[in-house]
Design a protein around this motif. Sequence first.
Motif, PDB file in Angstrom:
ATOM      1  N   ASN A 109     -11.079  -0.856   4.946  1.00 48.24           N
ATOM      2  CA  ASN A 109      -9.797  -0.609   4.288  1.00 48.24           C
ATOM      3  C   ASN A 109      -9.911  -0.784   2.779  1.00 48.24           C
ATOM      4  O   ASN A 109      -9.127  -0.222   2.020  1.00 48.24           O
ATOM      5  CB  ASN A 109      -8.720  -1.523   4.857  1.00 48.24           C
ATOM      6  N   TRP A 123      -0.773   8.329  -0.131  1.00 50.43           N
ATOM      7  CA  TRP A 123      -1.623   7.779   0.925  1.00 50.43           C
ATOM      8  C   TRP A 123      -0.975   8.006   2.293  1.00 50.43           C
ATOM      9  O   TRP A 123      -1.640   8.365   3.253  1.00 50.43           O
ATOM     10  CB  TRP A 123      -1.901   6.310   0.658  1.00 50.43           C
ATOM     11  N   LEU A 124       0.339   7.817   2.398  1.00 52.07           N
ATOM     12  CA  LEU A 124       1.029   8.060   3.666  1.00 52.07           C
ATOM     13  C   LEU A 124       0.928   9.527   4.080  1.00 52.07           C
ATOM     14  O   LEU A 124       0.690   9.838   5.252  1.00 52.07           O
ATOM     15  CB  LEU A 124       2.494   7.653   3.567  1.00 52.07           C
ATOM     16  N   GLY A 166      -4.314   3.503  -2.178  1.00 52.17           N
ATOM     17  CA  GLY A 166      -3.098   3.232  -1.419  1.00 52.17           C
ATOM     18  C   GLY A 166      -2.083   2.409  -2.187  1.00 52.17           C
ATOM     19  O   GLY A 166      -0.882   2.626  -2.064  1.00 52.17           O
ATOM     20  N   ALA A 167      -2.563   1.472  -2.993  1.00 53.14           N
ATOM     21  CA  ALA A 167      -1.657   0.634  -3.789  1.00 53.14           C
ATOM     22  C   ALA A 167      -1.073   1.413  -4.969  1.00 53.14           C
ATOM     23  O   ALA A 167       0.091   1.236  -5.331  1.00 53.14           O
ATOM     24  CB  ALA A 167      -2.398  -0.594  -4.292  1.00 53.14           C
ATOM     25  N   THR A 168      -1.865   2.278  -5.568  1.00 53.03           N
ATOM     26  CA  THR A 168      -1.428   3.037  -6.731  1.00 53.03           C
ATOM     27  C   THR A 168      -0.569   4.243  -6.337  1.00 53.03           C
ATOM     28  O   THR A 168       0.386   4.579  -7.042  1.00 53.03           O
ATOM     29  CB  THR A 168      -2.649   3.529  -7.539  1.00 53.03           C
ATOM     30  N   TYR A 169      -0.905   4.869  -5.227  1.00 60.48           N
ATOM     31  CA  TYR A 169      -0.197   6.067  -4.770  1.00 60.48           C
ATOM     32  C   TYR A 169       0.232   5.899  -3.310  1.00 60.48           C
ATOM     33  O   TYR A 169      -0.275   6.594  -2.428  1.00 60.48           O
ATOM     34  CB  TYR A 169      -1.093   7.305  -4.886  1.00 60.48           C
ATOM     35  N   PRO A 170       1.158   4.986  -3.016  1.00 59.16           N
ATOM     36  CA  PRO A 170       1.514   4.717  -1.611  1.00 59.16           C
ATOM     37  C   PRO A 170       2.080   5.941  -0.872  1.00 59.16           C
ATOM     38  O   PRO A 170       1.732   6.164   0.292  1.00 59.16           O
ATOM     39  CB  PRO A 170       2.542   3.594  -1.703  1.00 59.16           C
TER      40      PRO A 170
END
Length: 105
Positions: free
Chosen positions: A77, A91-92, A84-88
């Motif tokens: 991960n 990422w989803l 994922g933290a910068t572009y949540p």
Amino acid sequence: MKGIYLINEKIHINGHLQDESVEIQQAALLDLMDKESVVPVKLNPYQLNQHYTIPHALFYDLKLHKKQIDCLLMYSNETIADFGATYPARWLILKSYFDRILTVA
């Protein structure tokens, strides 16, 4: 089963140098693909490698081809944590193109 594998060239695995970390990820992911009978998918014919190293490029290719793929393979991960933290939201959406996400660690 068809899959795409993502290698993060910027992380250091267990204190190894970047080049060694890439080799570790590559070997582990190829082994996982062999065990899970995953055939790698290459969406972009101009892509130099069989794997992706840039999540934005993967997102773009998935969006362009509108394909649902069986699985996304990553070493851990941590491979995608910064993205994922910068572009949540991105990422989803990226995850929604895959039925499963498999990690080695």
